[in-house]
Design a protein around this motif. Structure first.
Motif: not given
Length: 265
Positions: A135-150
């Protein structure tokens, strides 16, 4: 080991916004403090203007977080596996006149292109999935380089076994939620989640406790009144408030971001 009953969300789609359901505890006690933390992190720590942000809510459920982000002016997408839940989320967002895009999808195989979102949230979800790392792999994949994961989740400790499993689920006298909504063995220790974040490029991360902020005697009195039918779950949630803390022993929230993005501590 017991199995998490994720199918329950197909059976209770109308409970997300009901004061007569245990889901009101999530809406009234948990959602306000965690969203306040997310909003404060975005605005004060990262200096982001919410009205310009694209947000993905992974495992969005009935839209509790999605609607809060939409109210800030974010462009919000929610994804969930449960079609009945998504129908409930769409109905409520229309009622609130909020523009939110809802799609069916799995957290382990998100139906979105790479680097699409400024913010990705995954709350009340990680303790329900079979492969957290995937799930973390997928979240990082769709997150922009300057994005934030909560995120938020539940710690695997004796405290969570006692409170979240034995008292909240197993004991008939104190039960607040159906059996197997949670399984203790699937709770995640902070160092385990931190290791996953770091493996997949989110080296900049923070954890904060999400802890009860109510006098235990007040909480016990409210529980008794609930069991006697004198108050609703919604009123119990209003009483049994949670707050940001330094104590990670029960549940915790936080964020992850890329250090290389230029966002510092």
């Amino acid at each position: 080991m017991a199995t998490v009953d994720n199918a329950i969300y197909d059976r209770i789609p109308n409970d997300w916004w009901s004061d007569d359901s245990f889901m009101a505890l999530l809406r009234n006690a948990v959602n306000p403090p965690r969203f306040a933390y997310f909003r404060d992190t975005l605005v004060r720590r990262f200096g982001r203007d919410p009205s310009s942000l694209s947000v993905l809510d992974v495992g969005c459920g009935g839209g509790l977080l999605a609607e809060r982000f939409a109210e800030m002016g974010c462009i919000v997408t929610g994804v969930d596996r449960s079609l009945p839940t998504l129908d409930a989320a769409r109905d409520h967002s229309r009622l609130m006149q909020l523009m939110i895009r809802y799609e069916q999808g799995d957290a382990a195989a998100l139906p979105f292109d790479v680097q699409q979102f400024d913010v990705v949230c995954c709350c009340d979800v990680l303790e329900h999935v079979e492969d957290v790392d995937r799930v973390i792999v997928e979240i990082v994949r769709v997150l922009k380089p300057t994005g934030v994961f909560f995120f938020d989740t539940i710690n695997r400790t004796w405290q969570s076994r006692l409170l979240a499993i034995k008292l909240a689920q197993d004991c008939a006298v104190t039960r607040l939620v159906p059996r197997n909504v949670h399984v203790w063995e699937q709770f995640i220790r902070p160092h385990e989640l931190a290791a996953s974040l770091e493996r997949h490029g989110l080296a900049l991360h923070e954890f904060a406790g999400l802890s009860p902020a109510v006098n235990p005697f007040v909480a016990l009195s409210a529980l008794v009144r609930l069991k006697l039918g004198r108050i609703s779950f919604g009123q119990l949630g209003d009483t049994f408030l949670l707050a940001k803390s330094k104590d990670l022993s029960l549940s915790y929230m936080g964020f992850g971001a890329r250090s290389a993005s230029g966002i510092g501590r």
